[in-house]
Design a protein around this motif. Sequence first.
Motif, PDB file in Angstrom:
ATOM      1  N   HIS A  68      44.995  57.327  31.285  1.00  0.00           N
ATOM      2  CA  HIS A  68      45.674  58.263  30.374  1.00  0.00           C
ATOM      3  C   HIS A  68      45.600  57.917  28.872  1.00  0.00           C
ATOM      4  CE1 HIS A  68      46.803  60.221  33.976  1.00  0.00           C
ATOM      5  NE2 HIS A  68      47.722  59.355  34.336  1.00  0.00           N
ATOM      6  N   GLY A  94      35.198  55.352  35.233  1.00  0.00           N
ATOM      7  CA  GLY A  94      35.800  56.615  35.639  1.00  0.00           C
ATOM      8  C   GLY A  94      36.414  57.348  34.456  1.00  0.00           C
ATOM      9  N   SER A  96      39.192  57.094  33.047  1.00  0.00           N
ATOM     10  CA  SER A  96      39.929  56.292  32.060  1.00  0.00           C
ATOM     11  C   SER A  96      38.999  55.767  30.974  1.00  0.00           C
ATOM     12  CB  SER A  96      40.625  55.116  32.756  1.00  0.00           C
ATOM     13  OG  SER A  96      41.539  55.608  33.706  1.00  0.00           O
ATOM     14  N   LYS A 102      36.120  59.247  24.544  1.00  0.00           N
ATOM     15  CA  LYS A 102      36.440  60.533  23.907  1.00  0.00           C
ATOM     16  C   LYS A 102      37.426  60.347  22.754  1.00  0.00           C
ATOM     17  CE  LYS A 102      35.644  63.785  27.698  1.00  0.00           C
ATOM     18  NZ  LYS A 102      36.284  64.664  28.709  1.00  0.00           N
ATOM     19  N   THR A 117      31.381  56.463  37.172  1.00  0.00           N
ATOM     20  CA  THR A 117      31.376  55.699  38.424  1.00  0.00           C
ATOM     21  C   THR A 117      32.478  56.167  39.381  1.00  0.00           C
ATOM     22  OG1 THR A 117      32.775  53.962  37.495  1.00  0.00           O
ATOM     23  CG2 THR A 117      30.393  53.667  37.257  1.00  0.00           C
ATOM     24  N   THR A 118      33.104  57.315  39.074  1.00  0.00           N
ATOM     25  CA  THR A 118      34.014  57.985  40.022  1.00  0.00           C
ATOM     26  C   THR A 118      33.618  59.468  40.016  1.00  0.00           C
ATOM     27  OG1 THR A 118      35.736  58.691  38.449  1.00  0.00           O
ATOM     28  CG2 THR A 118      35.926  56.447  39.322  1.00  0.00           C
ATOM     29  N   ALA A 120      35.738  61.952  38.976  1.00  0.00           N
ATOM     30  CA  ALA A 120      36.778  62.679  38.231  1.00  0.00           C
ATOM     31  C   ALA A 120      36.217  63.830  37.388  1.00  0.00           C
ATOM     32  CB  ALA A 120      37.566  61.707  37.352  1.00  0.00           C
ATOM     33  N   SER A 122      35.330  63.963  34.062  1.00  0.00           N
ATOM     34  CA  SER A 122      35.646  64.040  32.637  1.00  0.00           C
ATOM     35  C   SER A 122      34.394  64.112  31.757  1.00  0.00           C
ATOM     36  CB  SER A 122      36.498  62.827  32.235  1.00  0.00           C
ATOM     37  OG  SER A 122      36.773  62.832  30.875  1.00  0.00           O
ATOM     38  N   LYS A 136      51.788  62.721  27.298  1.00  0.00           N
ATOM     39  CA  LYS A 136      50.337  62.916  27.183  1.00  0.00           C
ATOM     40  C   LYS A 136      50.041  64.250  26.506  1.00  0.00           C
ATOM     41  CE  LYS A 136      46.040  62.588  29.813  1.00  0.00           C
ATOM     42  NZ  LYS A 136      45.414  62.247  31.075  1.00  0.00           N
ATOM     43  N   LEU A 156      28.144  53.809  42.555  1.00  0.00           N
ATOM     44  CA  LEU A 156      29.381  54.175  43.247  1.00  0.00           C
ATOM     45  C   LEU A 156      29.573  53.442  44.570  1.00  0.00           C
ATOM     46  CD1 LEU A 156      28.760  56.819  41.306  1.00  0.00           C
ATOM     47  CD2 LEU A 156      30.867  57.525  42.441  1.00  0.00           C
ATOM     48  N   THR A 158      30.319  50.555  45.054  1.00  0.00           N
ATOM     49  CA  THR A 158      31.436  49.603  44.958  1.00  0.00           C
ATOM     50  C   THR A 158      32.797  50.313  44.877  1.00  0.00           C
ATOM     51  OG1 THR A 158      31.072  49.598  42.572  1.00  0.00           O
ATOM     52  CG2 THR A 158      30.115  47.762  43.809  1.00  0.00           C
ATOM     53  N   PRO A 160      35.932  51.688  46.148  1.00  0.00           N
ATOM     54  CA  PRO A 160      36.558  51.501  47.463  1.00  0.00           C
ATOM     55  C   PRO A 160      36.912  52.821  48.150  1.00  0.00           C
ATOM     56  CG  PRO A 160      37.865  50.490  45.677  1.00  0.00           C
ATOM     57  CD  PRO A 160      36.704  51.147  45.035  1.00  0.00           C
ATOM     58  N   LEU A 230      35.326  72.527  35.606  1.00  0.00           N
ATOM     59  CA  LEU A 230      36.585  72.208  34.915  1.00  0.00           C
ATOM     60  C   LEU A 230      36.432  72.373  33.403  1.00  0.00           C
ATOM     61  CD1 LEU A 230      39.489  70.806  34.995  1.00  0.00           C
ATOM     62  CD2 LEU A 230      38.257  68.647  34.765  1.00  0.00           C
ATOM     63  N   HIS A 253      47.324  60.261  40.191  1.00  0.00           N
ATOM     64  CA  HIS A 253      46.573  61.480  39.847  1.00  0.00           C
ATOM     65  C   HIS A 253      45.747  62.059  41.016  1.00  0.00           C
ATOM     66  CE1 HIS A 253      44.075  63.899  37.069  1.00  0.00           C
ATOM     67  NE2 HIS A 253      43.037  63.425  37.725  1.00  0.00           N
TER      68      HIS A 253
HETATM   69  P1  NAD Z   1      39.894  55.504  36.661  1.00  0.00           P
HETATM   70  O1  NAD Z   1      38.858  55.711  35.642  1.00  0.00           O
HETATM   71  O2  NAD Z   1      41.227  55.017  36.189  1.00  0.00           O
HETATM   72  O3  NAD Z   1      39.332  54.517  37.770  1.00  0.00           O
HETATM   73  C1  NAD Z   1      40.189  54.020  38.794  1.00  0.00           C
HETATM   74  C2  NAD Z   1      39.918  52.532  39.034  1.00  0.00           C
HETATM   75  O4  NAD Z   1      38.693  52.415  39.717  1.00  0.00           O
HETATM   76  C3  NAD Z   1      39.775  51.708  37.736  1.00  0.00           C
HETATM   77  O5  NAD Z   1      40.386  50.455  37.933  1.00  0.00           O
HETATM   78  C4  NAD Z   1      38.285  51.551  37.602  1.00  0.00           C
HETATM   79  O6  NAD Z   1      37.924  50.402  36.886  1.00  0.00           O
HETATM   80  C5  NAD Z   1      37.852  51.479  39.056  1.00  0.00           C
HETATM   81  N1  NAD Z   1      36.490  51.930  39.297  1.00  0.00           N
HETATM   82  C6  NAD Z   1      35.885  53.024  38.759  1.00  0.00           C
HETATM   83  N2  NAD Z   1      34.646  53.160  39.240  1.00  0.00           N
HETATM   84  C7  NAD Z   1      34.445  52.118  40.090  1.00  0.00           C
HETATM   85  C8  NAD Z   1      33.352  51.712  40.909  1.00  0.00           C
HETATM   86  N3  NAD Z   1      32.239  52.435  41.001  1.00  0.00           N
HETATM   87  N4  NAD Z   1      33.480  50.588  41.646  1.00  0.00           N
HETATM   88  C9  NAD Z   1      34.637  49.890  41.618  1.00  0.00           C
HETATM   89  N5  NAD Z   1      35.714  50.231  40.885  1.00  0.00           N
HETATM   90  C10 NAD Z   1      35.613  51.331  40.122  1.00  0.00           C
HETATM   91  O7  NAD Z   1      40.196  56.816  37.538  1.00  0.00           O
HETATM   92  P2  NAD Z   1      39.587  58.291  37.508  1.00  0.00           P
HETATM   93  O8  NAD Z   1      40.255  59.012  38.627  1.00  0.00           O
HETATM   94  O9  NAD Z   1      38.117  58.275  37.434  1.00  0.00           O
HETATM   95  O10 NAD Z   1      40.110  58.887  36.128  1.00  0.00           O
HETATM   96  C11 NAD Z   1      41.439  59.261  35.968  1.00  0.00           C
HETATM   97  C12 NAD Z   1      41.720  59.580  34.512  1.00  0.00           C
HETATM   98  O11 NAD Z   1      40.771  60.504  34.038  1.00  0.00           O
HETATM   99  C13 NAD Z   1      43.077  60.226  34.294  1.00  0.00           C
HETATM  100  O12 NAD Z   1      43.629  59.711  33.109  1.00  0.00           O
HETATM  101  C14 NAD Z   1      42.755  61.697  34.160  1.00  0.00           C
HETATM  102  O13 NAD Z   1      43.738  62.409  33.429  1.00  0.00           O
HETATM  103  C15 NAD Z   1      41.426  61.627  33.433  1.00  0.00           C
HETATM  104  N6  NAD Z   1      40.580  62.818  33.614  1.00  0.00           N
HETATM  105  C16 NAD Z   1      40.223  63.517  32.496  1.00  0.00           C
HETATM  106  C17 NAD Z   1      39.413  64.626  32.600  1.00  0.00           C
HETATM  107  C18 NAD Z   1      39.015  65.365  31.363  1.00  0.00           C
HETATM  108  O14 NAD Z   1      38.301  66.366  31.459  1.00  0.00           O
HETATM  109  N7  NAD Z   1      39.438  64.939  30.210  1.00  0.00           N
HETATM  110  C19 NAD Z   1      38.922  65.041  33.849  1.00  0.00           C
HETATM  111  C20 NAD Z   1      39.290  64.303  34.977  1.00  0.00           C
HETATM  112  C21 NAD Z   1      40.111  63.181  34.843  1.00  0.00           C
END
Ligand code: NAD
Length: 358
Positions: A68, A94, A96, A102, A117-118, A120, A122, A136, A156, A158, A160, A230, A253
């Motif tokens: 966040h 990911g 974050s 940004k 690497t997720t 999400a 963004s 926020k 990806l 790694t 979990p 999105l 989230h």
């Molecule tokens: P995150 O980025 O917080 O990642 C979660 C955890 O996983 C972190 O500890 C990270 O280090 C770890 N991790 C990430 N990739 C990994 C990998 N490949 N291997 C091992 N560990 C890994 O979580 P998220 O869900 O990706 O992002 C959530 C955040 O993104 C929120 O703040 C949300 O509001 C924001 N978001 C923003 C938008 C946007 O358009 N602005 C869109 C979606 C999400």
Amino acid sequence: MHPFVYNANPGRVIFGPGSHSLIASEIQAMNAGKALVLATPSQSEAAHRLSDQLGELSAGVFDQAVMHVPIETAKAGIEAADKMNAGCTIAVGGGSTIGLAKAIALETGKPILAVPTTYAGSEMTPIWGLTEEGVKTTGRDPKVLPRTVIYDPELLVTLPDFITGPSGMNAIAHCVEALYAENANPIISMMAEEGIRAIGRSLENAVKQQEDIAARSDTLYGAWLAGASLGAVGMALHHKLCHTLGGSFNLPHAEVHTIIIPYVTAYNTLAAPDAIGRVAKALGVEKSEDAAGALFDLNTAIGAKMTLSELGMTEADLDKAADIATRNPYYNPRPITRESIRRLLDDAFHGRRPNVDQ
Ligand code: NAD
């Protein structure tokens, strides 16, 4: 065909296993000077390895990204970028980490190379977020849209299982709401439907066999389409509810999105039969009335948490959540009443199978 407006977001996408080896040449192609490598503390080691590999192209590492984007972290990131003479950033991580890139871009205009690497999404949106004293704020600015995105499924393996599943369902939720968005358009609808199809067929394997590159490729391809959806159209009840639950009750989230999406899909089925029919088709079931159940079954298959109570909500919180989520009017294909949202929340609290006749 309904009239529509379509705004394409610019951006260069490179997709494929092993494509992270192109980071150096893509940084050179951006022609914006040295890059500051951004990461969360848990991905710090990988960030330092990348920085070493980049040699002269790297300005250094800033590994303090957290969820966040607290304003203090954003300020520290901007300071680090200035101090190290970085002309651009690389966000490997990911939402974050990309969120931090940004925030830096919003203030300084430094372009971003994103390596997600997720799931999400963004990296595909011009949406930024910043958190100050627990509140926020989000906004849209084309400056924060990454200039280049490298999707490498190998990164990806790694991730979990307990993050993979909810992260994939979070992406599906972007697609579902894009299909019935107030400003939906046929291009984004095609992408959204394909995003659900790609994630729907592969998420279980990605969760259960983390190193399955074919499954990781499909889920990541779907996440790209979900992020683009999105970033291009507005969201509705689902995102509003999840924002309320996440923000007001401090719930995680992606897990909240995972639990809620079958119920919102059921809620909107009769009001948006074409859109939900496309969700059903993408998930391999016949009728729009079966889409919500298919999402519920997918949650079961990936071993997701199925009830809001498992996330720490109490039954007493449900009234407050229904009040907050229905306080201000917003678009949704089916009108929103406090009573119907309270019922939806009750079903999600107990994890009952969603029922379209709500
Ligand atoms: P995150 O980025 O917080 O990642 C979660 C955890 O996983 C972190 O500890 C990270 O280090 C770890 N991790 C990430 N990739 C990994 C990998 N490949 N291997 C091992 N560990 C890994 O979580 P998220 O869900 O990706 O992002 C959530 C955040 O993104 C929120 O703040 C949300 O509001 C924001 N978001 C923003 C938008 C946007 O358009 N602005 C869109 C979606 C999400």
